[in-house]
Design a protein around this motif. Structure first.
Motif, PDB file in Angstrom:
ATOM      1  N   UNK A  99       0.910  -1.211   0.024  1.00 52.49           N
ATOM      2  CA  UNK A  99      -0.040   0.025   0.173  1.00 52.49           C
ATOM      3  C   UNK A  99       0.794   1.389   0.093  1.00 52.49           C
ATOM      4  N   UNK A 100       2.037   1.123   0.455  1.00 52.50           N
ATOM      5  CA  UNK A 100       2.716   2.469   0.963  1.00 52.50           C
ATOM      6  C   UNK A 100       4.020   2.417  -0.294  1.00 52.50           C
ATOM      7  N   UNK A 101       4.221   1.402  -0.820  1.00 49.80           N
ATOM      8  CA  UNK A 101       5.559   1.579  -1.723  1.00 49.80           C
ATOM      9  C   UNK A 101       6.884   1.858  -0.902  1.00 49.80           C
TER      10      UNK A 101
ATOM     11  N   UNK B  32       1.201   9.308  -2.169  1.00 49.72           N
ATOM     12  CA  UNK B  32       2.072   8.931  -0.854  1.00 49.72           C
ATOM     13  C   UNK B  32       3.143   9.771  -0.522  1.00 49.72           C
ATOM     14  N   UNK B  49       5.764   8.627   7.109  1.00 43.14           N
ATOM     15  CA  UNK B  49       5.051   8.319   5.845  1.00 43.14           C
ATOM     16  C   UNK B  49       3.603   8.794   5.900  1.00 43.14           C
ATOM     17  N   UNK B  51      -0.009   8.253   4.203  1.00 44.62           N
ATOM     18  CA  UNK B  51      -0.713   7.508   3.214  1.00 44.62           C
ATOM     19  C   UNK B  51      -2.012   7.795   2.969  1.00 44.62           C
ATOM     20  N   UNK B  52      -2.727   8.089   3.966  1.00 48.84           N
ATOM     21  CA  UNK B  52      -4.254   8.636   4.212  1.00 48.84           C
ATOM     22  C   UNK B  52      -4.468   9.174   5.535  1.00 48.84           C
TER      23      UNK B  52
END
Lengths: 114, 116
Positions: A99-101, B32, B49, B51-52
């Motif tokens: 999902x995040x790469x 992302x 990170x 992502x959402x």
């Protein structure tokens, strides 16, 4: 603990030599990448691979080739090294469809071509 | 095409002072976003990170970043830096399921120098 290893931390080669840089990951990742890093230019993608025996050109593939015969190993080859290939080379891997790469990086190989 | 701009190539700061490292991106699709850190003579390590979900993301070593969609920014912050935070920081972006699956576009990096 995830791990990406590179065969050498420092390498000195002569102009015209054939150079092999090896990268191994132990995370069973499908994707693997080779970057070069130069001051002020950040990371630039040379080649990447989504599966065994598959390869795709990145942004700066000229003068380089790659080989991926096994899932865990991705080799970068300089067919005839030149001084402008003096750089830091970084290998990375990631999971396909993740999902995040998120990419995991090796420690880098600092290559000097004289 | 995507791109990432890190607005400062070098940021000097005194120990225990706050710091903000700026990152702007351009993309026509949802993305992302990542911040990586590189200590001297080492590879890159993921700091955090997005992502959402919540636009404020917390990472390792006390760093956090805020995703601002309207300003297409993802600035990295730390309220009080240590000498050990001296490193180069890279912002990166990846689009959702684009043709180049899993590829990241990196900024050119910001060197953070923490002085005693």
């Amino acid at each position: 603990d995830v791990k990406v290893t590179q065969s050498s931390r420092y390498l000195v080669k002569r102009t015209g030599e054939k150079v092999f840089l090896e990268c191994v990951q132990d995370m069973d990742h499908e994707n693997m990448f080779w970057y070069r890093q130069d001051p002020g230019l950040g990371l630039r993608l040379i080649y990447f691979s989504y599966d065994v025996k598959m390869k795709e050109k990145g942004d700066i593939p000229e003068g380089y080739s790659v080989s991926r015969e096994k899932k865990e190993r991705f080799s970068l080859i300089l067919e005839s090294a030149s001084t402008n290939q003096t750089s830091m080379y970084l290998c990375a891997s990631s999971r396909r469809g993740a999902r995040s790469y998120e990419q995991y990086f090796g420690p880098g190989t600092r290559l000097t071509v004289t | 095409a995507q791109s990432v701009t890190q607005l400062d190539s070098q940021v000097p700061v005194f120990e225990e002072a706050p710091v903000e490292l700026r990152c702007n991106y351009s993309s026509s699709v949802s993305v992302y976003l990542f911040w990586y850190v590189q200590y001297p003579n080492q590879g890159l390590q993921l700091l955090l990170k997005y992502l959402s979900g919540s636009t404020l993301v917390k990472g390792i070593n006390g760093f956090e970043a805020e995703f601002n969609k309207s300003q297409t920014s993802f600035h990295l912050r730390k309220p009080s830096v240590h000498i050990s935070d001296t490193a180069e920081y890279f912002c990166a972006v990846s689009d959702h399921g684009g043709g180049s699956q899993g590829n990241l576009i990196f900024g050119k990096g910001t060197k953070l120098s923490v002085k005693p």
